[in-house]
Structure formats: C-alpha cells, structure tokens
Write a protein that holds these residues in place. Sequence first.
Motif, PDB file in Angstrom:
ATOM      1  N   PRO A 194      74.109  37.040  37.054  1.00  0.00           N
ATOM      2  CA  PRO A 194      75.311  37.809  37.366  1.00  0.00           C
ATOM      3  C   PRO A 194      75.011  39.306  37.360  1.00  0.00           C
ATOM      4  N   ILE A 195      75.858  40.077  38.001  1.00  0.00           N
ATOM      5  CA  ILE A 195      75.667  41.520  38.060  1.00  0.00           C
ATOM      6  C   ILE A 195      75.665  42.130  36.657  1.00  0.00           C
ATOM      7  N   THR A 196      76.401  41.544  35.729  1.00  0.00           N
ATOM      8  CA  THR A 196      76.418  42.039  34.350  1.00  0.00           C
ATOM      9  C   THR A 196      75.017  42.037  33.756  1.00  0.00           C
ATOM     10  N   HIS A 197      74.263  40.966  33.967  1.00  0.00           N
ATOM     11  CA  HIS A 197      72.897  40.897  33.427  1.00  0.00           C
ATOM     12  C   HIS A 197      72.022  41.977  34.043  1.00  0.00           C
ATOM     13  N   TYR A 198      72.140  42.161  35.346  1.00  0.00           N
ATOM     14  CA  TYR A 198      71.372  43.217  36.016  1.00  0.00           C
ATOM     15  C   TYR A 198      71.736  44.586  35.435  1.00  0.00           C
ATOM     16  N   LEU A 199      73.024  44.866  35.303  1.00  0.00           N
ATOM     17  CA  LEU A 199      73.472  46.168  34.803  1.00  0.00           C
ATOM     18  C   LEU A 199      73.021  46.400  33.361  1.00  0.00           C
ATOM     19  N   LEU A 200      73.031  45.353  32.548  1.00  0.00           N
ATOM     20  CA  LEU A 200      72.564  45.496  31.164  1.00  0.00           C
ATOM     21  C   LEU A 200      71.108  45.913  31.124  1.00  0.00           C
ATOM     22  N   TYR A 201      70.260  45.245  31.877  1.00  0.00           N
ATOM     23  CA  TYR A 201      68.850  45.627  31.795  1.00  0.00           C
ATOM     24  C   TYR A 201      68.596  46.942  32.511  1.00  0.00           C
ATOM     25  N   LYS A 202      69.373  47.269  33.529  1.00  0.00           N
ATOM     26  CA  LYS A 202      69.186  48.536  34.260  1.00  0.00           C
ATOM     27  C   LYS A 202      69.575  49.739  33.394  1.00  0.00           C
ATOM     28  N   TYR A 203      70.657  49.616  32.649  1.00  0.00           N
ATOM     29  CA  TYR A 203      71.201  50.772  31.935  1.00  0.00           C
ATOM     30  C   TYR A 203      70.957  50.776  30.431  1.00  0.00           C
ATOM     31  N   ALA A 204      70.533  49.667  29.835  1.00  0.00           N
ATOM     32  CA  ALA A 204      70.355  49.615  28.376  1.00  0.00           C
ATOM     33  C   ALA A 204      69.329  50.624  27.884  1.00  0.00           C
ATOM     34  N   ASP A 205      68.234  50.800  28.608  1.00  0.00           N
ATOM     35  CA  ASP A 205      67.228  51.776  28.191  1.00  0.00           C
ATOM     36  C   ASP A 205      67.577  53.182  28.648  1.00  0.00           C
ATOM     37  N   ALA A 206      68.321  53.287  29.734  1.00  0.00           N
ATOM     38  CA  ALA A 206      68.619  54.596  30.318  1.00  0.00           C
ATOM     39  C   ALA A 206      69.722  55.347  29.576  1.00  0.00           C
ATOM     40  N   ILE A 207      70.674  54.619  29.010  1.00  0.00           N
ATOM     41  CA  ILE A 207      71.818  55.260  28.359  1.00  0.00           C
ATOM     42  C   ILE A 207      71.975  54.691  26.961  1.00  0.00           C
ATOM     43  N   ASP A 208      71.835  55.548  25.959  1.00  0.00           N
ATOM     44  CA  ASP A 208      71.980  55.130  24.571  1.00  0.00           C
ATOM     45  C   ASP A 208      73.394  54.606  24.344  1.00  0.00           C
ATOM     46  N   GLY A 209      73.512  53.440  23.729  1.00  0.00           N
ATOM     47  CA  GLY A 209      74.818  52.859  23.448  1.00  0.00           C
ATOM     48  C   GLY A 209      75.178  51.708  24.373  1.00  0.00           C
ATOM     49  N   VAL A 210      74.392  51.495  25.427  1.00  0.00           N
ATOM     50  CA  VAL A 210      74.659  50.378  26.337  1.00  0.00           C
ATOM     51  C   VAL A 210      73.947  49.135  25.803  1.00  0.00           C
ATOM     52  N   ASP A 211      74.728  48.170  25.337  1.00  0.00           N
ATOM     53  CA  ASP A 211      74.200  46.860  24.971  1.00  0.00           C
ATOM     54  C   ASP A 211      75.309  45.836  25.139  1.00  0.00           C
ATOM     55  N   TYR A 212      74.928  44.583  25.135  1.00  0.00           N
ATOM     56  CA  TYR A 212      75.929  43.579  25.466  1.00  0.00           C
ATOM     57  C   TYR A 212      76.980  43.403  24.375  1.00  0.00           C
ATOM     58  N   HIS A 213      76.659  43.702  23.129  1.00  0.00           N
ATOM     59  CA  HIS A 213      77.664  43.613  22.063  1.00  0.00           C
ATOM     60  C   HIS A 213      78.756  44.656  22.282  1.00  0.00           C
ATOM     61  N   GLN A 214      78.350  45.879  22.620  1.00  0.00           N
ATOM     62  CA  GLN A 214      79.327  46.926  22.930  1.00  0.00           C
ATOM     63  C   GLN A 214      80.123  46.554  24.184  1.00  0.00           C
ATOM     64  N   LEU A 215      79.418  46.029  25.172  1.00  0.00           N
ATOM     65  CA  LEU A 215      80.051  45.678  26.442  1.00  0.00           C
ATOM     66  C   LEU A 215      81.186  44.696  26.261  1.00  0.00           C
ATOM     67  N   VAL A 216      80.935  43.597  25.582  1.00  0.00           N
ATOM     68  CA  VAL A 216      81.947  42.528  25.499  1.00  0.00           C
ATOM     69  C   VAL A 216      83.108  42.872  24.559  1.00  0.00           C
ATOM     70  N   ASN A 217      82.938  43.902  23.746  1.00  0.00           N
ATOM     71  CA  ASN A 217      84.006  44.323  22.834  1.00  0.00           C
ATOM     72  C   ASN A 217      84.650  45.637  23.236  1.00  0.00           C
TER      73      ASN A 217
END
Length: 153
Positions: free
Chosen positions: A125-148
């Motif tokens: 899904p696009i969510t998985h792509y966006l997580l790996y694309k932005y998790a290293d680029a922007i501090d604070g991007v992770d799936y726990h933060q995302l889903v909450n």
Amino acid sequence: DSSLTDCSCSTMAAPVEAPPAFLTGADDNEKLNQLISFTHSQQAIWFLNAFWELGLDKEAETFWRYVQEMVAIDIENRENGNSLDEVEAHRFLEKLGETLTVLALRANLRKSGALGEKERPKRVPITHYLLYKYADAIDGVDYHQLVNASQGD
C-alpha cells in the motif's frame, strides 16, 4: 486548521472522500491494517494530516503524484484500490526513478516497521511506501505516530 481533509488539488480528477477521524484497532498493528484498507487517496490524506506540521505540507503535490501513479498502475481497482502487488510496486518505483531490487524493497519495508522480519509483501500500500520514504528523512515519522495521529476536527 491547516491539515488536508478534502483534497481539491488541481491534479486530482474528482473530490476524494476523507478518511475517518481516527482508527479503531485494539493496537497499532490493527490500526495500521485498518489504515492500509483505505483507498490510495485516503491513505495519502491520512499520512499528510499526520505529519503536516513536520513539513509534509510542502509535499502535498508530490503525494498526489504518488497517488496518481498508483491509480494508473492499479488496473484492477484504479482509484478504489488500496495497494499494489509486489510486481506492480516495482513498476511504481521505476516510474518514480527509485528502482529497487526485490530484496532492497523488502528490507526498506521491514526497516519502516510496515513489514515484519519474516513477512513477504503480497501487497504494497502507499502507506508502506510513504513510511519507508519519509521515516529517515523527517524525524518523528513512524508508523506508531501515524496510526495514532490526529486527523483534525
């Protein structure tokens, strides 16, 4: 409210139904599974809203390009789809100039937390792509933060 809940971007063909205001899963994994059941567009809206204040407001048009590419490749479901199979996911990455080997794609998905250590992606899904694309680029991007994350009022 500066978050994006009703996209009327010039690049979108029709208005997109906003995702729900919150996810109802019992834990973060269930919430992630609920999120990735949303359409390509709804997942992108959720992700933008979740990290808008971290600078993703500047990426809105890029996100819609990602959505359009996914919709174009998802010939079975188009705008009603929510993921691409692994072969289609590689086509998506090629369109973006981000070609990866099968092993590299899986490693990136695992690193983001979108995929378990022993899991093999059947769908991306696009969510998985966006997580790996932005998790290293922007501090604070992770799936726990995302889903909450708050989705605005």
